[in-house]
Motif scaffolding. Structure first.
Motif, PDB file in Angstrom:
ATOM      1  N   ILE A 244       0.847  -1.160   0.004  1.00 21.71           N
ATOM      2  CA  ILE A 244       0.345  -0.028  -0.058  1.00 21.71           C
ATOM      3  C   ILE A 244       0.950   1.057  -0.051  1.00 21.71           C
ATOM      4  O   ILE A 244       0.502   2.271  -0.820  1.00 21.71           O
ATOM      5  CB  ILE A 244      -0.829   0.159   1.180  1.00 21.71           C
ATOM      6  N   ALA A 245       1.915   1.257   1.049  1.00 21.23           N
ATOM      7  CA  ALA A 245       2.932   2.402   0.956  1.00 21.23           C
ATOM      8  C   ALA A 245       3.544   2.627  -0.387  1.00 21.23           C
ATOM      9  O   ALA A 245       3.768   3.904  -0.845  1.00 21.23           O
ATOM     10  CB  ALA A 245       3.725   2.332   2.177  1.00 21.23           C
ATOM     11  N   VAL A 246       3.855   1.772  -1.147  1.00 17.71           N
ATOM     12  CA  VAL A 246       4.478   1.946  -2.289  1.00 17.71           C
ATOM     13  C   VAL A 246       3.495   2.338  -3.568  1.00 17.71           C
ATOM     14  O   VAL A 246       3.591   3.090  -4.374  1.00 17.71           O
ATOM     15  CB  VAL A 246       5.500   0.622  -3.041  1.00 17.71           C
ATOM     16  N   PHE A 247       2.527   1.402  -3.635  1.00 14.60           N
ATOM     17  CA  PHE A 247       1.550   1.446  -4.943  1.00 14.60           C
ATOM     18  C   PHE A 247       0.504   2.569  -4.901  1.00 14.60           C
ATOM     19  O   PHE A 247       0.000   3.164  -5.768  1.00 14.60           O
ATOM     20  CB  PHE A 247       1.047   0.014  -5.204  1.00 14.60           C
ATOM     21  N   ALA A 248      -0.095   2.680  -3.508  1.00 12.80           N
ATOM     22  CA  ALA A 248      -1.246   3.669  -3.442  1.00 12.80           C
ATOM     23  C   ALA A 248      -0.808   5.142  -4.315  1.00 12.80           C
ATOM     24  O   ALA A 248      -1.439   5.732  -5.112  1.00 12.80           O
ATOM     25  CB  ALA A 248      -1.540   3.696  -2.094  1.00 12.80           C
ATOM     26  N   PRO A 249       0.410   5.627  -3.287  1.00 16.86           N
ATOM     27  CA  PRO A 249       0.779   6.850  -3.884  1.00 16.86           C
ATOM     28  C   PRO A 249       1.432   6.897  -5.506  1.00 16.86           C
ATOM     29  O   PRO A 249       1.106   8.015  -6.136  1.00 16.86           O
ATOM     30  CB  PRO A 249       2.154   7.331  -2.913  1.00 16.86           C
ATOM     31  N   LEU A 250       2.061   5.873  -5.995  1.00 17.88           N
ATOM     32  CA  LEU A 250       2.128   5.435  -7.226  1.00 17.88           C
ATOM     33  C   LEU A 250       0.901   5.836  -8.179  1.00 17.88           C
ATOM     34  O   LEU A 250       0.893   6.408  -9.369  1.00 17.88           O
ATOM     35  CB  LEU A 250       3.076   4.560  -7.614  1.00 17.88           C
ATOM     36  N   ALA A 251       0.109   5.098  -7.819  1.00 20.84           N
ATOM     37  CA  ALA A 251      -1.296   5.157  -8.546  1.00 20.84           C
ATOM     38  C   ALA A 251      -1.711   6.522  -8.549  1.00 20.84           C
ATOM     39  O   ALA A 251      -2.403   7.018  -9.691  1.00 20.84           O
ATOM     40  CB  ALA A 251      -2.155   4.051  -7.932  1.00 20.84           C
ATOM     41  N   VAL A 252      -1.820   7.082  -7.434  1.00 22.07           N
ATOM     42  CA  VAL A 252      -2.530   8.478  -7.581  1.00 22.07           C
ATOM     43  C   VAL A 252      -1.628   9.499  -8.306  1.00 22.07           C
ATOM     44  O   VAL A 252      -2.381  10.266  -9.102  1.00 22.07           O
ATOM     45  CB  VAL A 252      -2.777   8.964  -5.849  1.00 22.07           C
TER      46      VAL A 252
END
Length: 259
Positions: A244-252
């Motif tokens: 979540i820490a890696v991919f949520a900011p990247l997706a947003v």
């Protein structure tokens, strides 16, 4: 935060309406784990050292987690489809939170997954699976399963926004089928060669599967395993936090900046 909650709820409703208008896809994705349970449970169970009901009890948590890991594939395809058709570009022109669109997709996927787990568990009970642990532990197991699905969906959303192609997302998503194969979802890893066992036990699916088996009381934590499997709940939470820490900011970020 109120803007994100309002806009995210609107995107959640949009995604659920899409699924309601495409019932064939929902039925297919929800019946596939049941088909695999019946196939693996009665074919593989006759060839392993833990035949019959014992293997099916071992298998049910593994299939639950393998299905949760498919959040990568579904998240990727849905995000790529919206990007490819220009839906994401239209959303960017609206005065709404940039995190609302991917968040709404992730939460909608979580709702569908939670509902789809019910028929699978009923079939599991019919073939001999039981919750041998306490009720609080079983609740913790389901919460951990949904958290893992949520984390995997964020990874899929980012990859889908990155590819922006339905064809590429479909081909790349199909490769995620191999991830459960390289884990303890279907077979114990104790008899694997050393390097392969290490690789399988550092697979996030192995940690979450072991945690579910332990919480459900279906199988003990194996001896001599790698840290994520030897400490399955802590290992599972750590993997979910990392995803979540890696991919949520990247997706947003990817959604907000488009191409």
């Amino acid at each position: 935060m109120s803007e994100l909650a309002y806009d995210g709820t609107a995107m959640l409703g949009r995604r659920l309406r899409q699924l309601r208008n495409n019932p064939g896809l929902v039925v297919l994705t929800q019946t596939m784990p049941i088909t695999m349970l019946l196939f693996f449970g009665y074919v593989f169970g006759s060839a392993l050292a833990m035949p019959g009901r014992e293997y099916r009890s071992f298998l049910v948590p593994g299939l639950l987690v393998a299905t949760a890991a498919n959040g990568i594939m579904t998240g990727m395809f849905q995000a790529a489809q919206d990007s490819h058709r220009g839906v994401m570009d239209r959303f960017r022109t609206l005065p709404m939170s940039r995190a609302a669109v991917p968040l709404g997709q992730a939460v909608a996927d979580l709702v569908v997954t939670a509902a789809g787990t019910v028929p699978f568990l009923l079939v599991g009970l019919a073939v001999g699976w039981r919750v041998e642990g306490s009720a609080p532990d079983a609740v913790d197991a389901f919460a951990l399963l949904l958290l893992f699905r949520f984390a995997c969906t964020w990874a899929g959303i980012f990859l889908g926004l990155l590819t922006r192609s339905e064809e590429a997302a479909g081909q790349l998503g199909s490769s995620t089928f191999l991830l459960p194969m390289l884990s303890n979802a279907y077979i114990p890893t104790g008899n694997l060669p050393g390097w392969l066992r290490t690789l399988a036990e550092w697979n996030p699916i192995s940690a979450v599967t072991t945690a579910l088996r332990d919480l459900f009381g279906n199988a003990p934590v194996p001896d001599g395993a790698a840290w994520p499997v030897a400490h399955p709940v802590a290992g599972s939470l750590a993997w979910c936090a990392v995803l979540i820490a890696v991919f949520a900011p990247l997706a947003v970020h990817r959604y907000a900046h488009g191409r």
